[in-house]
Design a protein around this motif. Structure first.
Motif, PDB file in Angstrom:
ATOM      1  N   HIS A  40      -7.107 -38.568  44.762  1.00 41.76           N
ATOM      2  CA  HIS A  40      -6.825 -37.044  44.821  1.00 41.76           C
ATOM      3  C   HIS A  40      -7.224 -36.356  43.474  1.00 41.76           C
ATOM      4  O   HIS A  40      -6.471 -35.687  42.944  1.00 41.76           O
ATOM      5  CB  HIS A  40      -5.404 -36.649  44.991  1.00 41.76           C
ATOM      6  N   LYS A  48      -5.915 -32.232  54.343  1.00 41.91           N
ATOM      7  CA  LYS A  48      -5.357 -31.031  54.252  1.00 41.91           C
ATOM      8  C   LYS A  48      -6.092 -30.093  53.002  1.00 41.91           C
ATOM      9  O   LYS A  48      -6.620 -29.058  53.360  1.00 41.91           O
ATOM     10  CB  LYS A  48      -4.013 -31.067  54.030  1.00 41.91           C
ATOM     11  N   GLU A  49      -6.149 -30.740  51.854  1.00 42.88           N
ATOM     12  CA  GLU A  49      -6.978 -30.007  50.712  1.00 42.88           C
ATOM     13  C   GLU A  49      -8.129 -31.082  50.207  1.00 42.88           C
ATOM     14  O   GLU A  49      -7.792 -31.668  49.175  1.00 42.88           O
ATOM     15  CB  GLU A  49      -5.980 -29.812  49.696  1.00 42.88           C
ATOM     16  N   PRO A  50      -9.179 -31.202  50.745  1.00 42.63           N
ATOM     17  CA  PRO A  50     -10.150 -32.066  50.127  1.00 42.63           C
ATOM     18  C   PRO A  50     -10.537 -31.615  48.826  1.00 42.63           C
ATOM     19  O   PRO A  50     -10.549 -30.312  48.463  1.00 42.63           O
ATOM     20  CB  PRO A  50     -11.408 -31.941  51.168  1.00 42.63           C
ATOM     21  N   PRO A  51     -11.231 -32.474  48.015  1.00 45.93           N
ATOM     22  CA  PRO A  51     -11.812 -32.258  46.564  1.00 45.93           C
ATOM     23  C   PRO A  51     -12.938 -31.395  46.738  1.00 45.93           C
ATOM     24  O   PRO A  51     -13.580 -31.527  47.800  1.00 45.93           O
ATOM     25  CB  PRO A  51     -11.853 -33.633  45.895  1.00 45.93           C
TER      26      PRO A  51
END
Length: 106
Positions: free
Chosen positions: A42, A68-71
């Motif tokens: 993450h 949901k929240e990619p880097p």
């Protein structure tokens, strides 16, 4: 903020001087394993050189569909090629976004 660098060249180890985690991937299987491992960490940013970005592009699209929240992915020029493919990719994206083919002078 955590940063992971995945490169095909040892020159990328210089990023370790600023605290980034650096992984050297010699081939496609190593690049894909390093990319999947980086996703599980993450990080805020994953930096790929052009060589690795080409190797993991399909995997990246598959994995990012489910996240949901990619880097953020940053692609830097290759350490091994004099002229990479990134300019051509940017040219294509800008042309598609504008709806016209732009003139390219090299």
């Amino acid at each position: 903020m955590s940063i992971v660098i995945i490169s095909a060249n040892e020159c990328a180890r210089a990023f370790e001087l600023v605290g980034a985690r650096c992984v050297i991937a010699a081939d496609q299987s190593e690049a894909e394993m390093a990319f999947m491992e980086a996703i599980t960490m993450h990080p805020a940013i994953i930096v790929l050189d052009e060589d690795v970005a080409e190797m993991v592009s399909e995997l990246q699209h598959k994995l990012f569909k489910d996240l949901k929240e990619p880097p953020m992915i940053a692609i830097i020029p290759s350490f091994t090629k004099a002229r990479g493919t990134r300019l051509s990719q940017l040219y294509d994206m800008i042309s598609r976004a504008g709806g016209v083919r732009l003139r390219w002078q090299s």
